[in-house]
Design a protein around this motif. Structure first.
Motif, PDB file in Angstrom:
ATOM      1  N   HIS A  57       0.823  -1.208   0.000  1.00  0.00           N
ATOM      2  CA  HIS A  57       0.000   0.000   0.000  1.00  0.00           C
ATOM      3  C   HIS A  57       0.859   1.261   0.000  1.00  0.00           C
ATOM      4  CE1 HIS A  57      -3.166   2.825   0.819  1.00  0.00           C
ATOM      5  NE2 HIS A  57      -2.628   3.168   1.977  1.00  0.00           N
ATOM      6  N   HIS A  58       1.837   1.319   0.902  1.00  0.00           N
ATOM      7  CA  HIS A  58       2.612   2.550   1.068  1.00  0.00           C
ATOM      8  C   HIS A  58       3.629   2.761  -0.061  1.00  0.00           C
ATOM      9  CE1 HIS A  58       0.969   1.957   5.119  1.00  0.00           C
ATOM     10  NE2 HIS A  58       1.141   3.248   5.302  1.00  0.00           N
ATOM     11  N   GLU A  61       1.125   1.368  -3.927  1.00  0.00           N
ATOM     12  CA  GLU A  61      -0.033   2.169  -4.338  1.00  0.00           C
ATOM     13  C   GLU A  61       0.188   3.664  -4.132  1.00  0.00           C
ATOM     14  OE1 GLU A  61      -3.137   0.493  -2.021  1.00  0.00           O
ATOM     15  OE2 GLU A  61      -2.990  -1.499  -2.967  1.00  0.00           O
ATOM     16  N   LEU A  62       0.817   4.034  -3.021  1.00  0.00           N
ATOM     17  CA  LEU A  62       1.038   5.460  -2.737  1.00  0.00           C
ATOM     18  C   LEU A  62       2.394   5.960  -3.233  1.00  0.00           C
ATOM     19  CD1 LEU A  62      -0.404   5.640   0.900  1.00  0.00           C
ATOM     20  CD2 LEU A  62      -1.568   6.147  -1.253  1.00  0.00           C
ATOM     21  N   ALA A  63       3.270   5.041  -3.628  1.00  0.00           N
ATOM     22  CA  ALA A  63       4.595   5.388  -4.167  1.00  0.00           C
ATOM     23  C   ALA A  63       5.406   6.261  -3.217  1.00  0.00           C
ATOM     24  CB  ALA A  63       4.455   6.063  -5.530  1.00  0.00           C
ATOM     25  N   ILE A  64       5.346   5.969  -1.934  1.00  0.00           N
ATOM     26  CA  ILE A  64       6.153   6.701  -0.946  1.00  0.00           C
ATOM     27  C   ILE A  64       7.602   6.244  -1.049  1.00  0.00           C
ATOM     28  CG2 ILE A  64       6.527   7.104   1.521  1.00  0.00           C
ATOM     29  CD1 ILE A  64       3.530   6.758   1.919  1.00  0.00           C
ATOM     30  N   TYR A  68      11.648   8.057   3.103  1.00  0.00           N
ATOM     31  CA  TYR A  68      10.740   8.797   3.984  1.00  0.00           C
ATOM     32  C   TYR A  68      10.643   8.101   5.343  1.00  0.00           C
ATOM     33  CZ  TYR A  68       6.670  11.337   5.642  1.00  0.00           C
ATOM     34  OH  TYR A  68       5.829  12.115   6.390  1.00  0.00           O
ATOM     35  N   CYS A  90       1.111  11.409   8.619  1.00  0.00           N
ATOM     36  CA  CYS A  90      -0.065  11.151   7.778  1.00  0.00           C
ATOM     37  C   CYS A  90      -1.275  10.737   8.615  1.00  0.00           C
ATOM     38  CB  CYS A  90       0.238  10.058   6.758  1.00  0.00           C
ATOM     39  SG  CYS A  90       1.508  10.492   5.550  1.00  0.00           S
ATOM     40  N   HIS A  91      -1.028   9.868   9.587  1.00  0.00           N
ATOM     41  CA  HIS A  91      -2.166   9.248  10.272  1.00  0.00           C
ATOM     42  C   HIS A  91      -2.785  10.116  11.367  1.00  0.00           C
ATOM     43  CE1 HIS A  91      -2.157   5.617   8.005  1.00  0.00           C
ATOM     44  NE2 HIS A  91      -0.861   5.448   8.209  1.00  0.00           N
ATOM     45  N   TRP A  95      -7.237   7.952   8.566  1.00  0.00           N
ATOM     46  CA  TRP A  95      -7.353   6.705   9.325  1.00  0.00           C
ATOM     47  C   TRP A  95      -6.997   6.918  10.804  1.00  0.00           C
ATOM     48  CZ3 TRP A  95      -9.726   2.927   6.788  1.00  0.00           C
ATOM     49  CH2 TRP A  95      -9.661   2.916   5.387  1.00  0.00           C
ATOM     50  N   ARG A 148       6.818  -3.575  -3.262  1.00  0.00           N
ATOM     51  CA  ARG A 148       5.546  -3.044  -3.756  1.00  0.00           C
ATOM     52  C   ARG A 148       4.479  -4.134  -3.818  1.00  0.00           C
ATOM     53  NH1 ARG A 148       6.985  -1.216  -9.547  1.00  0.00           N
ATOM     54  NH2 ARG A 148       7.591  -3.400  -9.448  1.00  0.00           N
TER      55      ARG A 148
END
Length: 220
Positions: A57-58, A61-64, A68, A90-91, A95, A148
């Motif tokens: 996901h991180h 999907e989010l391409a972090i 970071y 972020c959190h 969420w 990924r």
């Protein structure tokens, strides 16, 4: 004169001689298979974490960017794991009340760090320097796989001495261009820039006179 051996004695003798040769060889083969299996090396294993963090996901999907969260990877021997406030960047906005993030909120409130468990572990007698590798073009995916595609983080490589030496004998096979070092994509998808970077690094290593396969490279 009474018969000393029964009619099947020759067969038993042959079987015994065969067993003397086969059993030790079979045991050695079994030991070799077990020591190279994931049960021993840890390859493919998942480690339960206080929070089921998803790289898929991180990072996918989010391409972090890897850096970071793993801020020390370019400057220190250890990549480091993110402090709680990094997660809450972020959190605290999204969420925020998710049940799975309760340990993160508790860590922030108490000031106690999250107890993340190490997935990739080397013996204490092995020295590994993250920044020496990534700053010389070894991509994250060379050791950690394509994160990924990992809903839960698993150990992607055996991390054995033989596996490390395979890379040290032919480092150019894994080195990529500077702008791809922190991509989560498989390093096998090599471009012309990757090949130029690999050639330059290989030449630099040769000119330095260093042998990457020397014991002192990893055992200090």
């Amino acid at each position: 004169m009474p018969q000393l051996f029964r009619p099947g004695a020759n067969t038993l003798a042959r079987l015994a001689l065969a067993a003397i040769a086969i059993v030790p060889a079979g045991l050695l083969l079994l030991i070799a298979v077990v020591t190279r299996s994931g049960a021993t090396t840890g390859e493919g294993r998942f480690v339960e974490q206080p929070v089921p963090f998803s790289h898929q996901h991180h990072a996918g999907e989010l391409a972090i960017d890897c850096r970071y969260c793993h801020a020390g990877v370019e400057t220190a021997a250890t990549a480091s794991v993110p402090a709680t406030h990094v997660c809450m960047t972020c959190h605290s906005q999204i969420w925020t009340n998710a049940e799975m993030l309760a340990p993160v909120r508790a860590s922030l409130a108490s000031g106690r760090p999250m107890a993340w468990r190490r997935v990739n572990r080397l013996p204490d007698y092995v020295y590994f320097d993250h920044h020496a590798h990534v700053n010389n073009g070894v991509p994250c995916a060379a050791c950690h796989g394509d994160v990924r595609r990992m809903p839960l983080t698993r150990q992607a490589a055996p991390m054995t001495m033989g596996w490390c030496l395979d890379c040290h004998r032919a480092p150019g096979d894994r080195i990529v261009a500077a702008d791809r070092r922190f991509e989560a994509a498989p390093y096998q998808d090599r471009s012309a820039a990757d090949r130029r970077a690999a050639r330059a690094t290989t030449i630099a290593i040769a000119r330095s006179g260093r042998r990457l396969t020397d014991c002192s490279t990893c055992h200090r």
